[in-house]
Each structure stands twice: as C-alpha cells, then as structure tokens.
Enzyme design. Structure first.
Site, short mmCIF file in Angstrom:
data_model
loop_
_atom_site.label_atom_id
_atom_site.label_comp_id
_atom_site.label_asym_id
_atom_site.label_seq_id
_atom_site.Cartn_x
_atom_site.Cartn_y
_atom_site.Cartn_z
CG HIS A 198 -0.11 0.13 2.56
ND1 HIS A 198 0.08 -0.92 3.47
CD2 HIS A 198 0.11 1.35 3.08
CE1 HIS A 198 0.59 -0.26 4.55
NE2 HIS A 198 0.99 1.07 4.30
NE ARG A 306 -11.78 23.18 6.10
CZ ARG A 306 -11.91 23.13 4.89
NH1 ARG A 306 -10.57 23.23 4.24
NH2 ARG A 306 -12.83 23.10 4.18
NE ARG A 342 -13.62 26.54 10.20
CZ ARG A 342 -14.10 25.43 9.41
NH1 ARG A 342 -14.89 25.55 8.52
NH2 ARG A 342 -13.37 24.37 9.49
CD GLU A 441 -20.18 25.79 8.10
OE1 GLU A 441 -19.52 25.07 7.29
OE2 GLU A 441 -19.61 26.08 9.24
CG ASN A 464 -17.48 21.85 1.70
OD1 ASN A 464 -17.89 21.93 0.57
ND2 ASN A 464 -16.36 22.11 2.14
CG ASP A 465 -20.49 21.70 7.46
OD1 ASP A 465 -20.90 20.55 7.50
OD2 ASP A 465 -19.80 22.16 7.92
NE ARG A 475 -18.13 17.95 5.07
CZ ARG A 475 -17.61 19.18 5.41
NH1 ARG A 475 -18.34 19.87 6.00
NH2 ARG A 475 -16.28 19.21 5.09
CB CYS A 512 -14.88 29.26 2.22
SG CYS A 512 -15.84 29.01 3.67
#
Ligand code: PEP
Ligand code: MG
Length: 597
Positions: A198, A306, A342, A441, A464-465, A475, A512
C-alpha cells in the site's frame, strides 16, 4: 554499512513510486515493540478487558476517518488498502485472542495485546506465501494504532521539517504517508514492503518518490546525511558525491518547479471578469503546505484558515502564546492580503484525544463548532485573545463556523468586546477594527441571513456543510454520496438568498466550500453576486484563468436562468452545456488543468 562513513553508498530496493527526491535523512522509528510480562490482580481483569475493547473500537473509528481523508484526497482508489486494515481490526478472533490471554493468564491488557501481535507477526513472517508475509505490514500498522490507544497516548505525530527531508522507517502507515506533503517530506525509504504494498500506491498518488524493501539496516544511516531517492530505478544513494548531488538536485527541482509552474504569475491574471467586475480569489488553508510560500508570493489571501487542525495535531490545547505565534506567522506570511481565521470547528468527527465528548449518535448534528466553543468559554477566550493579538498587521479577520442562531453571534461578539477591553487594560496591541464574520452553512442561517447580516462584517458560505444539512446527507457517507447535490436548486437558491441579505446590509459575501473551486460553477457564482471565492489551492490557477473570460452582465442573466430550473440534473446539464458553448473548457486540458500553464 559503515556507521560513521560519509562515503557514497548505494542501497538497492524496489522503486514503488517514480521520480527523484533529494533531502536530508531522517529516521522515523516504527515496527512493533515488545513489552515485559505483566500480571494483574484478578479483580482488575474486567477493567483490562474493557481497555482492550475500547482500544479496538477507537482504532476502527480512526481508520474509518483516515479512509474518509484518503477518499477526499487524490488517493481515492486506495481505500481498498484501508478496507483490509479495517477488517483486521474488526476480526473478532484477533480481539478474542487478547481477551483469552487476560482471562486465562491474568496478563495486563498491554502485555496480552503485544504478545498476541508478536506471535502473529512471527507466524506470518515465517510463511512461504508472499501474500501472508505482506500482511505483516498491515498487522503492524493496525496494531501500533491499537497500542497507542491502549497506552492512552496521542499518536507520535511527525512534525514538519525546515528543509526537504527523506524519511526512513521499517514501514509507513497510510495516515503517515498522507501527511508527508504537508511536512516537507520529499521522499521515503523503507525496509519492508513489496511491489504491491500500500505504501507505493499512496506515495504514487501523492507524487512522492519512494523505494521499499531496501536490503540494509536503515537505523545505521546517520540523520542529516544527504540522500537521493531514485524511485525510477529503485535505488537510494547515501552521501552522493558533490557533482552527483547537484545533478540529482537539478532533476528534483525541475520536478517541483513543474508542480509550482502552474501557480507562477497568477497574480498577473486579473481577479475580475472581462468587464472589470472584481471577484477576489483566495485559498483555503489547513496545515502548512509546500505551496504556502508561492501562494504568498503570488499575493493570494486566505479565505479560510481551519484552525482546528492545529488542535487535532497536539497532545493538549495550545497555549495563548503558541496560538498567537501560529496566527501571527500566517498573517505575516500573507500580508498585506487578508487572512480569515476561523475559530475552531472541533467536535463531530473532529475531536481531540484530550477533549473527548460523550459518544454521539449523530455527531454532525451534535456538539460541534460554535456550540462547542460557547460551552467551553475559557478555551474559546484563549483562541480569540490569540487571534486579536495576531492582528497587529491589520490583515486578520475572525470567522465563526456553523452558526444557527443570532444569539450565538451576539454571545461571541460580547466575548470579543470583553477581550478587547482586557487587552486595552493590558496594553497589548491588536487591530481595533478587526473584521468579524460568520459562516453560512446551515439552512437556519440562510433563513435568518437578513438579521445575521446586521450583526457581522462579512459572510462566507460553507457549501460543504450547507449541502449536508440542506439535503440531509452525511457528507462522509459514501452510500448516500449521490444525494450530496451541491447543484440542487435548494443550494443555488440558498446562495442567492444569502448574497442578497449580505448586500442589502452592505456586507461582502464569499464562498469557501468546495463549489468555489469548481470551474463549472464559476460563472454561476459570479452571476449570483458573490464577492470572493476561497478554494483548495490547486483550483486557483484554473478559476483565475476562467474569470476573465466571463462577462458580468452575461453571468447575471445566466444565474437568473439557472434559478428557474427545478432539478439538479437540469442545472448540471445547463452548466456543462454553457461551459462548452462559452468556450470556458478551452482553457483546460483533459485533466482539468489550465492549458499552457
Ligand atoms: C464548508 O462546510 O463548506 C466549509 C468550508 O467548512 P468545512 O469543510 O471545514 O466544514
Ligand atoms: Mg463547514
């Protein structure tokens, strides 16, 4: 190998990921340890069994998380490897073997576990079947993971290197390999592994040259030695001669440059439509990456930093001084561009070992982000103080995640005001006019966007959220991935409503979420009126290449047309058709990269 020699030496192995990497040697210890026999009192047996069960359970959870990360990254097709490792953890016989040893021999959890693992490794290593021998690496990977939970320690994380590093180890697990691009690791070498291991698959997909199954005692290579990894030929050169080192460095630089070339001069491309309507193109930043310098050099601002990644990597909450330094360093690196920090989006599936919440059936709907912050005020206060103190260059903004109520914003604002007062009293410098914004979001935030807009300086839409919560689709759940429709009319309408609310209050609004970096969406988002798009750095050259080909008036009409469509299918088809007809696809090659870059 001569331990003290600085002489050139060539080690032969198997090249599992092509390319040339040059760097300084660094030994990363792995393998599986042995522990001394330890007997426990009879009364302690249930407790020891419980420890084992919990460590297995936590490991399954972690492995699923790594798998999600792998499927989000470029390593999508490699999740099969992780599936095999997940099966090892889930094998009841593995766990029962350990529990039997505790019950029958009164062994401690750690000794019962490590001795079982070592017995299994020894048995498999002696097997004539190469497939069985290759399983040893997977068992070691999984067992190390379980052991860390049993010991109650955080993973011994790799930290970043100030100059390009080549890592040496017995083997690397997938999580460690996925981290390498963020740590300035340019190549790796292992004692174990085979052509199909792997490690090669992961390295290849991340573009990291790697040589495995090297026939040498890697522990004897002095740290800091010059190393060349030639993944094409399957050789490793230790202490190459000066001219050879230079030659190899040239090849490896050319390779890195080809990767960076796409980013060169992107600041010279206008950040506006062909009729001069400005849309700021920014980057999302998680961990420091090798692209940071070039992004800063190309005047790209950070639309989403983030901060929770900072917390997840540590054994305890970072101090105010530590955080101030990290935030200030980022602000300084990207100044004078704006950097939006954030506040932590911890909780849900992003929990630290040192701050675990109770098990939640529905973590995405649980104790997460701003809810967590407002409940653990002292920690939130430290973070806000650090952000304010890092704002002296006046390019820092603060942003709150997952807002659902006005009350959350007001509480956070009150805390911010109190901290500003405290800092005044302490005579600490900070930006008095620091911008304070929120992420949109959740459907609740969209619905009350008018009220929220009055309270803050800016919005940033986290699609996304927003998609997860609007579509009621987890998600991270592959099974329902087809229902995660970011081009669903409900999402497009939510963006429109949010933009209108922000602009009515005279506030800017960005996006974003991942949609910001999707070239198919650029014209629509511009037409919906967003002021900035913050994306995965890899998408920046693509979106910046498309923007000047779009007319703002035309984009506006286009978005009105899209808003009349009633299904995701119709919207996607219309976006694709227009993308081709407007010749936006002409700027991209087959891989979706910018042509001639
Ligand atoms: C989002 O939800 O769109 C977002 C950008 O935040 P994250 O992906 O970190 O949840
Ligand atoms: Mg989010």
């Amino acid at each position: 190998m001569n331990k003290h020699s600085a002489e050139r030496e060539q080690l032969d192995g198997i090249g599992v990921s092509p390319g040339i990497a040059c760097g300084k040697a660094f030994l990363h210890i792995s393998g599986f340890p042995e522990y001394k026999e330890e007997i426990v009192l009879e009364e302690a047996i249930p407790q020891e069994i419980d420890k084992v069960k919990r460590a297995f359970e936590q490991t399954s959870h972690d492995m699923e998380h790594i798998k999600t990360q792998a499927s989000d990254s470029e390593s999508k097709d490699l999740t099969g490897v992780l599936d095999a490792q997940i099966l090892i953890v889930a094998d009841p016989e593995f766990q029962n073997q350990v529990i039997d040893k505790i019950e029958c021999m009164q062994y401690s959890a750690i000794f019962a576990f490590t001795s079982s693992v070592n017995d299994n490794i020894e048995m498999l290593s002696r097997s004539k079947d190469p497939y069985m021998r290759e399983m040893v690496a997977d068992i070691e990977t999984v067992s190390n993971h379980i052991l860390k939970h049993l010991l109650g320690e955080r993973h011994k994380e790799l930290t970043g290197f100030s100059e390009p590093a080549i890592l040496f180890a017995s083997y690397f697990n997938p999580g460690e390999i996925l981290e390498m691009p963020n740590l300035n690791v340019t190549g790796f070498v292992t004692e174990k592994g085979g052509p199909t291991s792997h490690m090669g698959l992961f390295a290849k997909s991340l573009g990291i040259p790697a040589v495995v199954a090297v026939r040498a005692n890697l522990k004897q290579i002095p740290s800091g030695s010059r190393i060349v990894v030639d993944g094409n030929k399957g050789i490793v050169i230790v202490n190459p001669a000066d001219d050879e080192w230079e030659e190899y460095q040239k090849i490896s630089h050319a390779r890195r440059e080809a990767r960076f070339k796409r980013f060169e001069q992107i600041h010279e491309l206008p950040s506006s439509t062909r009729d001069s309507h400005h849309v700021e193109i920014m980057a999302n930043l998680d961990l420091p990456t090798s692209l940071d310098e070039i992004l800063a050099h190309e005047h790209v601002g950070i639309g989403l930093y983030r901060t929770e990644f900072l917390y997840l990597k540590r054994a305890n909450f970072p101090s105010e001084a530590d955080q101030t330094k990290v935030y200030y360093d980022i602000a300084k690196k990207f100044a004078p561009q704006n950097v939006i920090l954030r506040t932590f989006d911890l909780g849900g599936d992003k929990l630290t070992d040192y701050f675990k919440s109770e098990f939640e059936i529905n973590p995405a709907l649980g104790w997460r982000a701003i809810r967590f912050s407002l409940d653990v005020m002292p920690i939130f206060e430290v973070q806000l103080r650090a952000m304010l103190k890092a704002s002296t260059l006046k390019n820092v903004s603060i942003m709150l995640p997952l807002i659902t109520t006005l009350d959350e914003v007001q509480k956070a604002k009150r805390l911010l005001e109190k901290i500003k007062k405290d800092l005044h009293e302490e005579k600490a410098a900070f930006d008095e006019d620091i911008k304070f914004g929120i992420m949109i979001e959740t459907p609740a935030a969209v619905m009350i966007a008018d009220y929220l807009a009055e309270e803050v300086d800016f919005f940033s839409i986290g699609t996304n959220d927003l998609t997860q919560y609007t579509m009621a689709v987890d998600r991270n759940n592959k099974r329902v991935a087809k229902h995660f429709q970011v081009f669903h009319p409900a999402i497009i309408y939510s963006i429109k409503k949010t933009v209108e609310a922000a602009h009515k209050a005279g506030k800017p609004v960005g996006i974003c979420g991942e949609i910001a970096g999707d070239p198919l969406a650029t014209k629509l988002l511009v037409g919906l009126g967003v002021d900035s798009l913050s994306m995965n750095p890899a998408s920046i050259p693509v979106v910046k290449g498309i923007l000047p080909k779009i007319g703002f008036e035309e984009a506006l009409k286009f978005s009105q047309k899209i808003l009349k469509l009633t299904t995701e299918k119709e919207i996607t088809e219309t976006l694709m058709k227009d993308f081709k007809e407007s010749n936006l696809n002409n700027s991209l090659n087959k891989k979706g990269e910018l042509k001639n870059a």
